[in-house]
Design a protein around this motif. Structure first.
Motif, PDB file in Angstrom:
ATOM      1  N   THR A 122       0.829  -1.216   0.000  1.00 15.72           N
ATOM      2  CA  THR A 122       0.000   0.000   0.000  1.00 15.72           C
ATOM      3  C   THR A 122       0.856   1.256   0.000  1.00 15.72           C
ATOM      4  N   ARG A 123       1.949   1.224   0.698  1.00 13.91           N
ATOM      5  CA  ARG A 123       2.839   2.392   0.716  1.00 13.91           C
ATOM      6  C   ARG A 123       3.403   2.648  -0.682  1.00 13.91           C
ATOM      7  N   ARG A 124       3.824   1.578  -1.350  1.00 12.17           N
ATOM      8  CA  ARG A 124       4.396   1.710  -2.695  1.00 12.17           C
ATOM      9  C   ARG A 124       3.365   2.171  -3.703  1.00 12.17           C
ATOM     10  N   LEU A 125       2.184   1.605  -3.643  1.00 13.32           N
ATOM     11  CA  LEU A 125       1.198   1.900  -4.675  1.00 13.32           C
ATOM     12  C   LEU A 125       0.305   3.078  -4.315  1.00 13.32           C
ATOM     13  N   PHE A 126      -0.351   3.018  -3.201  1.00 15.68           N
ATOM     14  CA  PHE A 126      -1.417   3.965  -2.912  1.00 15.68           C
ATOM     15  C   PHE A 126      -0.935   5.313  -2.396  1.00 15.68           C
ATOM     16  N   PHE A 127       0.069   5.306  -1.536  1.00 12.31           N
ATOM     17  CA  PHE A 127       0.483   6.573  -0.945  1.00 12.31           C
ATOM     18  C   PHE A 127       1.377   7.396  -1.874  1.00 12.31           C
ATOM     19  N   ASP A 128       2.003   6.721  -2.824  1.00 14.69           N
ATOM     20  CA  ASP A 128       2.906   7.432  -3.735  1.00 14.69           C
ATOM     21  C   ASP A 128       2.253   7.790  -5.070  1.00 14.69           C
ATOM     22  N   LYS A 129       0.982   7.516  -5.221  1.00 23.25           N
ATOM     23  CA  LYS A 129       0.284   7.802  -6.478  1.00 23.25           C
ATOM     24  C   LYS A 129      -0.704   8.937  -6.264  1.00 23.25           C
ATOM     25  N   PRO A 130      -0.483  10.065  -6.900  1.00 25.21           N
ATOM     26  CA  PRO A 130      -1.388  11.205  -6.698  1.00 25.21           C
ATOM     27  C   PRO A 130      -2.795  10.956  -7.253  1.00 25.21           C
ATOM     28  N   ALA A 131      -2.943  10.015  -8.169  1.00 28.55           N
ATOM     29  CA  ALA A 131      -4.260   9.757  -8.760  1.00 28.55           C
ATOM     30  C   ALA A 131      -5.198   9.057  -7.782  1.00 28.55           C
ATOM     31  N   ILE A 132      -4.648   8.336  -6.812  1.00 25.87           N
ATOM     32  CA  ILE A 132      -5.480   7.569  -5.884  1.00 25.87           C
ATOM     33  C   ILE A 132      -5.895   8.463  -4.716  1.00 25.87           C
ATOM     34  N   LYS A 133      -7.193   8.694  -4.642  1.00 27.60           N
ATOM     35  CA  LYS A 133      -7.752   9.557  -3.601  1.00 27.60           C
ATOM     36  C   LYS A 133      -7.938   8.785  -2.296  1.00 27.60           C
ATOM     37  N   GLU A 134      -8.471   7.567  -2.413  1.00 22.83           N
ATOM     38  CA  GLU A 134      -8.668   6.720  -1.228  1.00 22.83           C
ATOM     39  C   GLU A 134      -8.770   5.272  -1.660  1.00 22.83           C
ATOM     40  N   PHE A 135      -8.609   4.378  -0.684  1.00 20.07           N
ATOM     41  CA  PHE A 135      -8.775   2.947  -0.955  1.00 20.07           C
ATOM     42  C   PHE A 135      -9.368   2.272   0.269  1.00 20.07           C
ATOM     43  N   GLU A 136     -10.055   1.189   0.013  1.00 18.97           N
ATOM     44  CA  GLU A 136     -10.682   0.404   1.078  1.00 18.97           C
ATOM     45  C   GLU A 136     -10.306  -1.050   0.863  1.00 18.97           C
ATOM     46  N   THR A 137      -9.921  -1.738   1.935  1.00 20.97           N
ATOM     47  CA  THR A 137      -9.441  -3.109   1.840  1.00 20.97           C
ATOM     48  C   THR A 137     -10.365  -4.053   2.584  1.00 20.97           C
ATOM     49  N   THR A 138     -10.671  -5.165   1.963  1.00 16.71           N
ATOM     50  CA  THR A 138     -11.413  -6.245   2.593  1.00 16.71           C
ATOM     51  C   THR A 138     -10.507  -7.470   2.604  1.00 16.71           C
ATOM     52  N   VAL A 139     -10.321  -8.072   3.776  1.00 15.44           N
ATOM     53  CA  VAL A 139      -9.483  -9.257   3.891  1.00 15.44           C
ATOM     54  C   VAL A 139     -10.348 -10.492   3.647  1.00 15.44           C
ATOM     55  N   VAL A 140      -9.892 -11.365   2.766  1.00 16.08           N
ATOM     56  CA  VAL A 140     -10.614 -12.603   2.480  1.00 16.08           C
ATOM     57  C   VAL A 140     -10.347 -13.585   3.615  1.00 16.08           C
ATOM     58  N   MET A 141     -11.413 -14.032   4.272  1.00 15.88           N
ATOM     59  CA  MET A 141     -11.283 -14.992   5.362  1.00 15.88           C
ATOM     60  C   MET A 141     -11.299 -16.423   4.845  1.00 15.88           C
ATOM     61  N   GLU A 142     -12.102 -16.674   3.811  1.00 10.29           N
ATOM     62  CA  GLU A 142     -12.199 -18.015   3.239  1.00 10.29           C
ATOM     63  C   GLU A 142     -12.490 -17.890   1.753  1.00 10.29           C
ATOM     64  N   LYS A 143     -11.772 -18.658   0.958  1.00  6.20           N
ATOM     65  CA  LYS A 143     -12.007 -18.681  -0.487  1.00  6.20           C
ATOM     66  C   LYS A 143     -13.081 -19.733  -0.756  1.00  6.20           C
ATOM     67  N   VAL A 144     -14.288 -19.272  -0.995  1.00  3.20           N
ATOM     68  CA  VAL A 144     -15.414 -20.172  -1.224  1.00  3.20           C
ATOM     69  C   VAL A 144     -15.379 -20.719  -2.644  1.00  3.20           C
ATOM     70  N   LYS A 145     -15.064 -19.871  -3.609  1.00  2.00           N
ATOM     71  CA  LYS A 145     -14.936 -20.288  -5.003  1.00  2.00           C
ATOM     72  C   LYS A 145     -13.912 -19.395  -5.682  1.00  2.00           C
ATOM     73  N   VAL A 146     -12.957 -20.003  -6.352  1.00  2.00           N
ATOM     74  CA  VAL A 146     -11.956 -19.270  -7.108  1.00  2.00           C
ATOM     75  C   VAL A 146     -11.857 -19.911  -8.478  1.00  2.00           C
ATOM     76  N   GLY A 147     -11.950 -19.120  -9.520  1.00  2.00           N
ATOM     77  CA  GLY A 147     -11.818 -19.685 -10.859  1.00  2.00           C
ATOM     78  C   GLY A 147     -11.938 -18.627 -11.920  1.00  2.00           C
ATOM     79  N   LEU A 148     -11.526 -18.987 -13.105  1.00  2.00           N
ATOM     80  CA  LEU A 148     -11.634 -18.092 -14.248  1.00  2.00           C
ATOM     81  C   LEU A 148     -12.409 -18.746 -15.383  1.00  2.00           C
ATOM     82  N   GLU A 149     -13.027 -19.885 -15.117  1.00  2.00           N
ATOM     83  CA  GLU A 149     -13.779 -20.565 -16.165  1.00  2.00           C
ATOM     84  C   GLU A 149     -14.959 -19.736 -16.605  1.00  2.00           C
TER      85      GLU A 149
END
Length: 152
Positions: A122-149
């Protein structure tokens, strides 16, 4: 490019496992192995098949933490926005990134080793980029379904 029912059946097989032999796929879809090979080549050459990759277990790769990050971009010109998109594309921690409508401008799926690694990210990407006004993070507790099919 138009695809018929044979092509759809071939694509379903390849989404299941790209290592299936053309003989096996041909038997499953009702074609000869040669016809199946020709169709697979055409699907690759036409861009219907964009990429064939190995799906790596994030825990084995040492990146067990997945986060969903929503970004709000401040008012900026097209050039700044294009540069931000390029920055998002090249970061290996970002697995997927979408430009979306609604309360946020981008949604990114991020994979890291731990929360300390995410803080550094976050320090590298969000705080050093003037285009990013704000960000919100959600931590994944469990991967119920993952796929690209893609349903075919």
């Amino acid at each position: 490019m138009t695809i018929d029912n044979f092509d759809k059946a071939i694509l379903r097989c390849l989404q299941e496992n790209t290592r299936f032999k053309s003989e096996y796929i041909a038997e499953k879809v009702g074609l000869s192995a040669t016809a199946c090979q020709r169709r697979i080549k055409r699907l690759r050459d036409s861009g219907a098949i964009k990429k064939e990759v190995a799906v790596i277990n994030p825990e084995i790769a040492g990146k067990p933490v997945t986060l969903i990050v929503q970004l709000v971009v401040g008012r900026c010109g097209a050039e700044v926005l294009d540069r931000l998109k390029q920055d998002l594309i090249v970061l290996p921690e970002i697995q997927q990134c979408y430009n979306v409508t609604g309360a946020f401008d981008f949604v990114a799926i991020v994979t890291v080793k731990d929360m300390e690694a995410y803080e550094q990210f976050t320090r590298r990407l969000f705080f050093d980029k003037p285009a990013i006004k704000e960000f919100e993070t959600t931590v994944v507790m469990e991967k119920v379904k993952v796929g690209l099919e893609i349903p075919i």
